[in-house]
Design an enzyme around this catalytic site. Structure first.
Site, PDB file in Angstrom:
ATOM      1  N   HIS A 198     -64.924 -50.088 -35.973  1.00 49.53           N
ATOM      2  CA  HIS A 198     -65.150 -51.005 -37.106  1.00 49.53           C
ATOM      3  C   HIS A 198     -63.845 -51.340 -37.832  1.00 49.53           C
ATOM      4  CE1 HIS A 198     -69.750 -49.976 -37.391  1.00 49.53           C
ATOM      5  NE2 HIS A 198     -69.378 -50.404 -36.200  1.00 49.53           N
ATOM      6  N   TYR A 253     -65.887 -56.372 -39.288  1.00 47.70           N
ATOM      7  CA  TYR A 253     -65.870 -55.379 -40.371  1.00 47.70           C
ATOM      8  C   TYR A 253     -64.610 -55.455 -41.236  1.00 47.70           C
ATOM      9  CZ  TYR A 253     -70.144 -52.962 -38.980  1.00 47.70           C
ATOM     10  OH  TYR A 253     -71.455 -52.653 -38.728  1.00 47.70           O
TER      11      TYR A 253
HETATM   12  P1  NAD Z   1     -83.024 -44.252 -37.276  1.00 45.51           P
HETATM   13  O1  NAD Z   1     -83.045 -44.071 -38.731  1.00 45.51           O
HETATM   14  O2  NAD Z   1     -84.152 -44.944 -36.632  1.00 45.51           O
HETATM   15  O3  NAD Z   1     -82.819 -42.814 -36.585  1.00 45.51           O
HETATM   16  C1  NAD Z   1     -82.966 -42.664 -35.210  1.00 45.51           C
HETATM   17  C2  NAD Z   1     -83.696 -41.374 -34.925  1.00 45.51           C
HETATM   18  O4  NAD Z   1     -82.844 -40.250 -35.161  1.00 45.51           O
HETATM   19  C3  NAD Z   1     -84.934 -41.153 -35.802  1.00 45.51           C
HETATM   20  O5  NAD Z   1     -86.098 -41.177 -35.024  1.00 45.51           O
HETATM   21  C4  NAD Z   1     -84.661 -39.812 -36.458  1.00 45.51           C
HETATM   22  O6  NAD Z   1     -85.816 -39.044 -36.655  1.00 45.51           O
HETATM   23  C5  NAD Z   1     -83.697 -39.180 -35.492  1.00 45.51           C
HETATM   24  N1  NAD Z   1     -82.946 -38.032 -35.987  1.00 45.51           N
HETATM   25  C6  NAD Z   1     -82.498 -37.771 -37.233  1.00 45.51           C
HETATM   26  N2  NAD Z   1     -81.859 -36.600 -37.265  1.00 45.51           N
HETATM   27  C7  NAD Z   1     -81.894 -36.099 -36.005  1.00 45.51           C
HETATM   28  C8  NAD Z   1     -81.409 -34.912 -35.391  1.00 45.51           C
HETATM   29  N3  NAD Z   1     -80.758 -33.991 -36.088  1.00 45.51           N
HETATM   30  N4  NAD Z   1     -81.637 -34.748 -34.067  1.00 45.51           N
HETATM   31  C9  NAD Z   1     -82.320 -35.658 -33.352  1.00 45.51           C
HETATM   32  N5  NAD Z   1     -82.798 -36.795 -33.877  1.00 45.51           N
HETATM   33  C10 NAD Z   1     -82.589 -37.011 -35.186  1.00 45.51           C
HETATM   34  O7  NAD Z   1     -81.638 -44.925 -36.911  1.00 45.51           O
HETATM   35  P2  NAD Z   1     -81.229 -46.256 -36.127  1.00 45.51           P
HETATM   36  O8  NAD Z   1     -81.176 -47.353 -37.100  1.00 45.51           O
HETATM   37  O9  NAD Z   1     -82.011 -46.390 -34.901  1.00 45.51           O
HETATM   38  O10 NAD Z   1     -79.739 -45.898 -35.763  1.00 45.51           O
HETATM   39  C11 NAD Z   1     -79.449 -44.723 -35.060  1.00 45.51           C
HETATM   40  C12 NAD Z   1     -77.981 -44.371 -35.121  1.00 45.51           C
HETATM   41  O11 NAD Z   1     -77.221 -45.231 -34.318  1.00 45.51           O
HETATM   42  C13 NAD Z   1     -77.372 -44.462 -36.521  1.00 45.51           C
HETATM   43  O12 NAD Z   1     -76.456 -43.419 -36.701  1.00 45.51           O
HETATM   44  C14 NAD Z   1     -76.688 -45.794 -36.507  1.00 45.51           C
HETATM   45  O13 NAD Z   1     -75.663 -45.886 -37.440  1.00 45.51           O
HETATM   46  C15 NAD Z   1     -76.195 -45.828 -35.088  1.00 45.51           C
HETATM   47  N6  NAD Z   1     -75.885 -47.155 -34.528  1.00 45.51           N
HETATM   48  C16 NAD Z   1     -74.657 -47.311 -34.011  1.00 45.51           C
HETATM   49  C17 NAD Z   1     -74.280 -48.490 -33.447  1.00 45.51           C
HETATM   50  C18 NAD Z   1     -72.874 -48.623 -32.934  1.00 45.51           C
HETATM   51  O14 NAD Z   1     -72.362 -49.707 -32.845  1.00 45.51           O
HETATM   52  N7  NAD Z   1     -72.217 -47.518 -32.601  1.00 45.51           N
HETATM   53  C19 NAD Z   1     -75.187 -49.549 -33.374  1.00 45.51           C
HETATM   54  C20 NAD Z   1     -76.457 -49.360 -33.893  1.00 45.51           C
HETATM   55  C21 NAD Z   1     -76.809 -48.142 -34.473  1.00 45.51           C
HETATM   56  C1  G6P Z   2     -73.587 -53.079 -35.714  1.00 43.85           C
HETATM   57  C2  G6P Z   2     -72.613 -51.969 -35.715  1.00 43.85           C
HETATM   58  C3  G6P Z   2     -73.286 -50.662 -35.840  1.00 43.85           C
HETATM   59  C4  G6P Z   2     -74.147 -50.640 -37.049  1.00 43.85           C
HETATM   60  C5  G6P Z   2     -75.159 -51.746 -36.953  1.00 43.85           C
HETATM   61  C6  G6P Z   2     -76.009 -51.785 -38.191  1.00 43.85           C
HETATM   62  O1  G6P Z   2     -72.907 -54.246 -35.850  1.00 43.85           O
HETATM   63  O2  G6P Z   2     -71.793 -51.978 -34.607  1.00 43.85           O
HETATM   64  O3  G6P Z   2     -72.363 -49.643 -35.814  1.00 43.85           O
HETATM   65  O4  G6P Z   2     -74.789 -49.429 -37.174  1.00 43.85           O
HETATM   66  O5  G6P Z   2     -74.564 -52.958 -36.744  1.00 43.85           O
HETATM   67  O6  G6P Z   2     -77.139 -52.513 -37.913  1.00 43.85           O
HETATM   68  P1  G6P Z   2     -78.385 -52.473 -38.889  1.00 43.85           P
HETATM   69  O7  G6P Z   2     -79.346 -53.439 -38.325  1.00 43.85           O
HETATM   70  O8  G6P Z   2     -78.864 -51.049 -38.869  1.00 43.85           O
HETATM   71  O9  G6P Z   2     -77.867 -52.844 -40.237  1.00 43.85           O
HETATM   72 MN    MN Z   3     -70.662 -50.131 -34.473  1.00 46.56          MN
END
Ligand code: NAD
Ligand code: G6P
Ligand code: MN
Length: 433
Positions: A198, A253
């Protein structure tokens, strides 16, 4: 091949399953285990059933296992992917609202919110690694969990899990944007990204060897601002003079840093209207889970594109494919810098274009940044490393220092109050403090 996904109850899971189905000929998958915790049990069940229907509709006999027992799931895994959110969206809302209520930016990976998300997440990733050491010592850890750069650095430098690679979908969006503007397929373009998760920049060349970075800057930041398709970032136009001066392309970002005042003002407006990103995402998530409950739905729904991380499975699945088949695909990943960015410590984690081999990521050399970018980058890396130190040791002084260094936090009494309030609000998930 056994794939284990931690945070399997995420609404993004159908995206991952779709990506794996699309690559079925290249991946000898036998089992996919979706792991969650008690709080995510219901989500896991709904999305797990959806995953089963998708796999069945594709005519595949992969086993989809749903469990809350992480150790059992990890046994003999080949790839462990992580997409969990400690404290779920309720915690994200606190990360966004508490800083905003004091006039500071509240965002899930930047500023105070991003720091607190790291504090909650890093102890969990280190615990996962402990289980992996016992259950699947040869597995690759593919980290998607945010803040992805810091979580990946903690896994490699503190968890000593060298086979960790961090991913993000932002580079994918910028590649799509460049392809559209230059009207070229991806294979005709050469991309080089470098920086932090980011917080990266990139350059682009065409197949005749001509650099197209400047042409892209003129097209994107000229009169008609064209957005990069990141639905979660408010698309305030960058100052074209600033981007031209740098002569490299910023990521979406960077707005939080180059346009801090406008981005903060916009977030405050959302906050007052009860429409922070966590609140918007909660509604999208509810809609998605209603769809997933439908026993006739067997394909990823269009609505998933409303999430900021849409298309992330392309990154996750390409990475797994390239490691498994030694395809040597070029990808943007969070990995050890190893000298590719001369402005960052050698052993720190950078987000950089790398060749993905069966032995991991080999980053391409980027060299040095112009001074205008270098200073910010080095401050950000120092900030990240201070955050990780605080997250691992529960050191309040290090936490306060991270707040003091972060460019989006005005240092002083209010910053200390915001830190204290956040530490208190997230107490349940911060055993180290
Ligand atoms: P979410 O709130 O739906 O959480 C996903 C799951 O994780 C939930 O079902 C929750 O119960 C579970 N969880 C929480 N603590 C846990 C643990 N200790 N062990 C196992 N499972 C656990 O989240 P989301 O919106 O689906 O996003 C998931 C993650 O991915 C977040 O950290 C988000 O920031 C990240 N993300 C990253 C990118 C990226 O570009 N790298 C893109 C999208 C989302
Ligand atoms: C993407 C990023 C992720 C971030 C997500 C948030 O652009 O790469 O790292 O977690 O957006 O998406 P949301 O729909 O959860 O705001
Ligand atoms: Mn990301």
């Amino acid at each position: 091949m056994k794939i284990v996904t931690i945070g399997g109850g995420s609404s993004y899971t159908p995206e991952l399953i779709e990506g794996l189905i699309l690559r079925q000929k290249k991946l000898p998958i036998t089992e996919i285990w979706l792991v969650d915790i008690e709080d995510g049990k219901e989500k896991l069940q709904i999305v797990g059933e959806m995953a089963r229907r998708m796999v069945e509709a594709a005519g595949l006999n992969w086993q989809i296992r749903l469990t809350l027992d992480r150790k059992a799931a990890l046994k003999d895994a080949d790839f462990v992917t992580t997409q969990f959110r400690v404290g779920l969206l309720e915690a994200r809302q606190k990360d966004e609202c508490i800083p905003l209520s004091h006039g500071y930016l509240g965002q899930e990976t930047n500023g105070a919110g991003g720091i607190l998300k790291a504090f909650r997440t890093i102890p969990v990733i280190l615990d996962i690694i402990k289980d992996m050491r016992e259950q699947c010592p040869e597995a690759w850890l593919v980290n998607f969990t945010n803040p992805a750069g810091m979580v990946t650095e903690a896994a490699i430098r503190y968890g000593h899990w060298e086979k960790t690679i961090g991913l993000c979908n932002v580079p994918f969006s910028h590649i799509e944007q460049a392809k559209k503007i230059l009207n070229q397929p991806e294979e005709s373009l050469f991309f080089k990204f470098a920086g932090l998760n980011h917080f990266h920049w990139h350059r682009v060349w065409d197949r005749h060897g001509k650099e197209q970075t400047r042409a892209l800057i003129d097209a994107i930041y000229g009169q008609h601002m064209q957005n990069e398709g990141l639905t979660n970032i408010h698309q305030i136009p960058f100052y074209p003079e600033l981007v031209r001066h740098l002569s490299i392309l910023p990521c979406g970002y960077h707005r939080y840093y180059y346009l801090e005042e406008q981005m903060l003002a916009h977030s405050v407006t959302d906050f007052k209207a009860y429409a922070t990103r966590a609140e918007v995402v909660k509604e999208t998530e509810n809609r998605l889970f209603e769809l997933y409950k439908n026993p006739d739905l067997k394909e990823k729904p269009e609505e998933l594109a409303q999430r900021g991380g849409a298309h992330y499975s392309d990154a996750a699945c390409d990475l797994i494919e390239s490691i498994h088949n030694d395809s040597r695909k070029m990808m943007v990943v969070s990995t050890r810098n190893n000298g590719a960015l001369t402005d960052l410590p050698y052993d720190s984690i950078a987000e950089v274009t790398a060749v993905i081999t069966s032995h991991g990521a080999e980053p391409l050399n980027w060299g040095t940044f112009p001074p205008a970018a270098r200073g910010m980058l080095q401050v950000m890396k120092a900030m990240e490393q201070t955050v990780i130190e605080a997250a691992v040791n529960g050191d309040y002084g290090a936490a306060l220092h991270a707040f003091t260094i972060n460019p989006l936090i005005r240092a002083g009494e209010t910053a200390k109050q915001v830190l204290d309030q956040l530490l208190y609000a997230h107490k349940k998930y911060l055993p180290q403090f």
